[in-house]
Structure formats: structure tokens, C-alpha cells
Write a protein that holds these residues in place. Structure first.
Motif, PDB file in Angstrom:
ATOM      1  N   ILE A 130      16.004  29.748  -5.531  1.00  0.00           N
ATOM      2  CA  ILE A 130      15.968  28.313  -5.853  1.00  0.00           C
ATOM      3  C   ILE A 130      17.322  27.962  -6.000  1.00  0.00           C
ATOM      4  N   GLY A 131      18.183  28.896  -6.510  1.00  0.00           N
ATOM      5  CA  GLY A 131      19.562  28.392  -6.987  1.00  0.00           C
ATOM      6  C   GLY A 131      20.268  28.095  -5.331  1.00  0.00           C
ATOM      7  N   LEU A 132      20.156  29.223  -4.592  1.00  0.00           N
ATOM      8  CA  LEU A 132      20.719  29.040  -3.374  1.00  0.00           C
ATOM      9  C   LEU A 132      20.183  27.544  -2.481  1.00  0.00           C
ATOM     10  N   TYR A 133      18.840  27.392  -2.677  1.00  0.00           N
ATOM     11  CA  TYR A 133      18.541  26.150  -2.051  1.00  0.00           C
ATOM     12  C   TYR A 133      19.115  24.949  -2.579  1.00  0.00           C
ATOM     13  N   LEU A 134      19.234  25.005  -4.104  1.00  0.00           N
ATOM     14  CA  LEU A 134      19.984  23.772  -4.773  1.00  0.00           C
ATOM     15  C   LEU A 134      21.501  23.729  -4.403  1.00  0.00           C
ATOM     16  N   ILE A 135      22.292  24.851  -4.152  1.00  0.00           N
ATOM     17  CA  ILE A 135      23.442  24.829  -3.707  1.00  0.00           C
ATOM     18  C   ILE A 135      23.639  24.270  -2.327  1.00  0.00           C
ATOM     19  N   VAL A 136      22.758  24.760  -1.527  1.00  0.00           N
ATOM     20  CA  VAL A 136      22.796  24.123  -0.051  1.00  0.00           C
ATOM     21  C   VAL A 136      22.330  22.837  -0.022  1.00  0.00           C
ATOM     22  N   ILE A 137      21.201  22.195  -0.709  1.00  0.00           N
ATOM     23  CA  ILE A 137      21.157  20.937  -0.791  1.00  0.00           C
ATOM     24  C   ILE A 137      22.385  20.155  -1.405  1.00  0.00           C
ATOM     25  N   GLY A 138      22.962  20.704  -2.473  1.00  0.00           N
ATOM     26  CA  GLY A 138      24.013  19.705  -3.138  1.00  0.00           C
ATOM     27  C   GLY A 138      25.379  19.841  -2.064  1.00  0.00           C
ATOM     28  N   ARG A 196      25.945  11.032  -4.284  1.00  0.00           N
ATOM     29  CA  ARG A 196      27.053  12.111  -4.928  1.00  0.00           C
ATOM     30  C   ARG A 196      26.580  12.881  -6.163  1.00  0.00           C
ATOM     31  N   ILE A 197      26.154  11.731  -7.005  1.00  0.00           N
ATOM     32  CA  ILE A 197      25.811  12.515  -8.402  1.00  0.00           C
ATOM     33  C   ILE A 197      24.849  13.415  -8.192  1.00  0.00           C
ATOM     34  N   TRP A 198      23.368  13.100  -7.406  1.00  0.00           N
ATOM     35  CA  TRP A 198      22.436  14.191  -7.521  1.00  0.00           C
ATOM     36  C   TRP A 198      23.011  15.398  -6.664  1.00  0.00           C
ATOM     37  N   ALA A 199      23.825  15.303  -5.756  1.00  0.00           N
ATOM     38  CA  ALA A 199      24.294  16.615  -5.107  1.00  0.00           C
ATOM     39  C   ALA A 199      25.012  17.292  -6.115  1.00  0.00           C
ATOM     40  N   ILE A 200      25.974  16.696  -6.890  1.00  0.00           N
ATOM     41  CA  ILE A 200      26.812  17.609  -7.875  1.00  0.00           C
ATOM     42  C   ILE A 200      25.881  18.126  -8.815  1.00  0.00           C
ATOM     43  N   ILE A 201      24.952  17.527  -9.425  1.00  0.00           N
ATOM     44  CA  ILE A 201      24.003  18.034 -10.524  1.00  0.00           C
ATOM     45  C   ILE A 201      23.061  19.126  -9.810  1.00  0.00           C
ATOM     46  N   SER A 202      22.733  19.046  -8.511  1.00  0.00           N
ATOM     47  CA  SER A 202      22.076  20.253  -7.684  1.00  0.00           C
ATOM     48  C   SER A 202      22.942  21.559  -7.630  1.00  0.00           C
ATOM     49  N   LEU A 203      24.106  21.096  -7.192  1.00  0.00           N
ATOM     50  CA  LEU A 203      25.295  22.155  -7.001  1.00  0.00           C
ATOM     51  C   LEU A 203      25.277  22.904  -8.155  1.00  0.00           C
ATOM     52  N   VAL A 204      25.509  22.435  -9.264  1.00  0.00           N
ATOM     53  CA  VAL A 204      25.920  23.029 -10.690  1.00  0.00           C
ATOM     54  C   VAL A 204      24.524  23.642 -10.946  1.00  0.00           C
ATOM     55  N   LEU A 205      23.433  23.003 -11.078  1.00  0.00           N
ATOM     56  CA  LEU A 205      22.164  23.818 -11.537  1.00  0.00           C
ATOM     57  C   LEU A 205      22.039  25.003 -10.398  1.00  0.00           C
ATOM     58  N   GLY A 206      22.377  24.935  -9.129  1.00  0.00           N
ATOM     59  CA  GLY A 206      21.985  25.915  -8.122  1.00  0.00           C
ATOM     60  C   GLY A 206      22.953  27.202  -8.677  1.00  0.00           C
ATOM     61  N   LEU A 207      24.341  26.691  -8.824  1.00  0.00           N
ATOM     62  CA  LEU A 207      25.170  27.946  -9.436  1.00  0.00           C
ATOM     63  C   LEU A 207      24.660  28.382 -10.550  1.00  0.00           C
ATOM     64  N   LEU A 208      24.332  27.839 -11.470  1.00  0.00           N
ATOM     65  CA  LEU A 208      23.830  28.415 -12.781  1.00  0.00           C
ATOM     66  C   LEU A 208      22.583  29.314 -12.597  1.00  0.00           C
ATOM     67  N   LEU A 209      21.420  28.809 -11.810  1.00  0.00           N
ATOM     68  CA  LEU A 209      20.274  29.553 -11.498  1.00  0.00           C
ATOM     69  C   LEU A 209      20.635  30.831 -10.451  1.00  0.00           C
TER      70      LEU A 209
END
Length: 135
Positions: free
Chosen positions: A15-23, A109-122
Motif C-alpha cells: 500500500i505504501g509503494l502504491y501511495l508513493i507511486v501515485i504521489g 499537488r496537495i493530495w500528491a504530497i499527502i499520498s507521498l508522505v503517507l506512502g513513505l510512512l506505511l
């Protein structure tokens, strides 16, 4: 982070990798997200196909992982339920979800940053976590 299941750790990584890629996608090519929304607006078939795919992934996750034993397990389980519900809504009432998507696309861009941060954490939680019996 300690969790009760190796599956929780692997799903958190996925899930984290998916969120990183989307971000990253949202930061590199925000116009593509707008294009996706336009495509979904024009193509009911594409909307149903996407809904089916998201529903299938969510269903598989929920069937395999319904642990509520620790914070990471809860997050992973909720991600499965969110995907399942989102997929079902795209199939049953796509207009409501697409309206929300059209509103949210203004903040790509805001959603992308949120996605990237959450993805990295997960991803890091899954990568560095341990599966142990939690008492």
C-alpha cells in the motif's frame, strides 16, 4: 513497529509503494490526473472497469486481512475496506464519486504530497516492522 502478522507488514509495504507511486505521479504530471477524471466522465465502461478492479483488490485485502490487533493492522484493514467501498460506489453510483473527484482535482499537488508522505510512512513501517505476538 510491532504487529501480529507478517501479512500486515507486506500489505503495508505494498500500500505504501502504491501511495508513493501515485504521489510522485501527481507531482510529476498533475495534468494526467485531470485527464483521468475527464476520461472517467466520458466513459461509463472505463468507470465500471476501474470500479471492478478497485472492488476486487479491496475484497481480496479484506478477505485476507481483517486484523485489528495493533495500529498498523488497523490501517491496513481500513485500506482494504476503503478500496472495497470505493470500488462498489464507482460501480453503483459513479456520479457521486466523480463529483468528489472533480472537486478534489483542484488540489492535485496537495493530495500528491499527502499520498507521498503517507506512502513513505506505511512503506517504512512495513519494511522495518516486526511480526511478533502482541500481549
Amino acid at each position: 513497529m510491532d504487529t501480529i502478522s507478517v501479512l500486515t507488514l507486506r500489505l503495508a509495504e505494498a500500500i505504501g509503494l502504491y501511495l508513493i507511486v501515485i504521489g510522485v505521479s501527481g507531482l510529476v504530471a498533475p495534468a494526467r490526473w485531470r485527464g483521468v477524471m475527464e476520461d472517467l466522465d466520458r466513459s461509463p465502461g472505463l468507470t465500471i472497469a476501474l470500479g471492478f478492479s478497485v472492488f476486487a483488490v479491496g475484497t481480496a485485502m479484506v478477505m485476507a486481512h481483517r486484523a485489528m490487533s495493533d495500529p498498523l493492522a488497523v490501517i491496513v484493514t481500513l485500506a482494504g475496506y476503503i478500496a472495497l467501498v470505493e470500488g462498489a460506489l464507482l460501480i453503483v453510483v459513479p456520479r457521486a464519486l466523480l463529483d468528489i473527484g472533480r472537486w478534489a482535482i483542484r488540489f492535485t499537488r496537495i493530495w500528491a504530497i499527502i499520498s507521498l508522505v503517507l506512502g513513505l510512512l506505511l512503506f517504512l513501517a512495513g519494511l522495518t516492522g516486526r511480526a511478533t505476538v502482541i500481549v
